[in-house]
Scaffold this motif. Structure first.
Motif, short mmCIF file in Angstrom:
data_model
loop_
_atom_site.label_atom_id
_atom_site.label_comp_id
_atom_site.label_asym_id
_atom_site.label_seq_id
_atom_site.Cartn_x
_atom_site.Cartn_y
_atom_site.Cartn_z
N LEU A 1 0.82 -1.22 0.00
CA LEU A 1 0.00 0.00 0.00
C LEU A 1 0.85 1.26 0.00
O LEU A 1 0.45 2.29 -0.58
N LYS B 1 -3.33 -3.29 -4.60
CA LYS B 1 -3.49 -2.35 -3.49
C LYS B 1 -4.94 -2.34 -2.99
O LYS B 1 -5.19 -2.32 -1.78
N GLY C 1 -5.95 -3.63 0.69
CA GLY C 1 -6.62 -2.68 1.57
C GLY C 1 -7.91 -3.24 2.14
O GLY C 1 -8.20 -3.10 3.34
#
Length: 371
Positions: free
Chosen positions: A158, A304, A308
């Protein structure tokens, strides 16, 4: 006639030493069965542990068993081929269901069993308690460590490796420690629902991403592999079903332990169907070059997004194992290390008198503190 009766009685009698051993074993078995469950009578307890419904226990089992490791199963099909891979996933799922059911029957027979150490004591005595307890703790510690490692990998993805991985790992440790504070599995079950939604969303994103990219849509029915590589692939499947070490603790906090088979069927129905679906679909589009985990076969942006969304399952799945490990340490109050001065957890005091106990650890002389 009387002599014939006497002879038949003598023929059916066991030798004296065997009879004594049998009576001793019966007394020991009766003693185990007469022990109450780990939390006893909670009618006057401020903190009540036996509060979970079967579906809440099932959700905890799902959250503890299914995490990002599910995205390693497509690589298993790439290593073994789609046919043997699916057969193994389904077959080991059946084995996991049966062994989980056996654990539930064992728990009903010996209600005081709260962890693998208690089971080991019944099977092999004090030595078995130490072996099984140490094995369970090692397993749980390494599982928790793997989740902290995954947390650091997630933050690296991230943040584009924004800082040292050790810092990210320490952050993951603190987050997990805070989430381990709830004292009952009922409260943890609410977190497990969030974890389930999280992993489901992350898996869907991975499937969509791989389906759009289609990096290598080549599928093989069978694959010739060396034994070490094939064995490694099978262990990935086995580890995907390796939640049994915590089942005793889950059953202990059910309102009615007899409803445990429903929770087990909920778990096995969800995880086996998800494992097969995710493995087959992703392997179908990612092909033989699929990465492990399969998020590596998607675009960096989707990686990502998926990582997340997977934050809750990365944390909570490890937290459940940490919760069980912490309660094992508390329960070890009755079986402390046999040394002059021991560190032990006053779990019984925490449960029975929460107004005077605050969950702290205490040091006391083993010879004075009792068992």
């Amino acid at each position: 006639m009387a002599d014939d009766v006497r002879v038949r009685k003598e023929e059916t009698c066991l030798p004296e030493d065997v009879e004594q051993d049998t009576e001793k074993g019966s007394r020991q078995n009766k003693g185990y069965k007469s022990k109450e469950d780990p939390f006893g009578d909670e009618s006057k307890s401020e903190v009540k542990y036996k509060t979970m419904a079967w579906w809440q226990a099932g959700m905890i089992m799902v959250a503890e068993t299914i995490s990002l490791g599910i995205l390693s199963l497509p690589s298993v099909l790439a290593a073994l081929g789609i046919v043997p891979g699916v057969i193994l996933i389904a077959g080991l799922g059946i084995v996991a269901t049966y062994t989980g059911y056996v654990l539930g029957q064992f728990k009903l027979t010996y209600p005081h069993v709260h962890n693998m150490a208690d089971a080991g004591e019944i099977l092999l005595g004090p030595v078995g308690r130490e072996i099984f307890g140490a094995a369970q703790m090692l397993f749980l510690v390494f599982v928790m460590g793997s989740h902290v490692l995954t947390f650091s990998i997630m933050l690296n993805v991230l943040s584009n490796h924004g800082t040292c991985s050790i810092v990210f790992g320490f952050i993951g440790l603190l987050v997990s420690l805070i989430c381990c504070l709830p004292r009952t599995l009922l409260k943890v079950s609410y977190l497990s629902i969030v974890s389930w939604i999280s992993i489901l969303a992350a898996v869907i994103i991975a499937i969509v991403g791989v389906g759009i990219e289609k990096p290598d849509a080549h599928v093989q029915a069978t694959v010739h592999k060396t034994f070490p590589k094939a064995f490694l692939a099978v262990t990935n499947i086995s580890f995907a079903y390796a939640g049994h070490a915590t089942f005793f603790s889950f059953i202990s906090e059910l309102k009615d332990p007899r409803t445990y088979p429903k929770a087990l069927l909920l778990l096995q129905g969800i995880d086996t169907s998800m494992y097969i679906t995710v493995a087959v679909v992703i392997y179908r589009y990612a092909g033989t070059n699929v990465t492990s985990p399969a998020l590596g076969s998607t675009t960096p942006l989707l990686q990502k997004v998926a990582y997340g969304i997977a934050i809750p399952t990365i944390v909570i799945s490890g937290v459940i194992n940490g919760h069980v490990a912490a309660k094992y340490v508390l329960e070890a109050d009755k079986h402390r290390l046999q040394c002059g001065l021991g560190l032990y957890a006053s779990g019984k005091a925490i449960h029975e008198d929460s107004t005077s106990a605050n969950g702290s650890f205490s040091c006391a002389d083993n010879g004075k503190s009792g068992s």
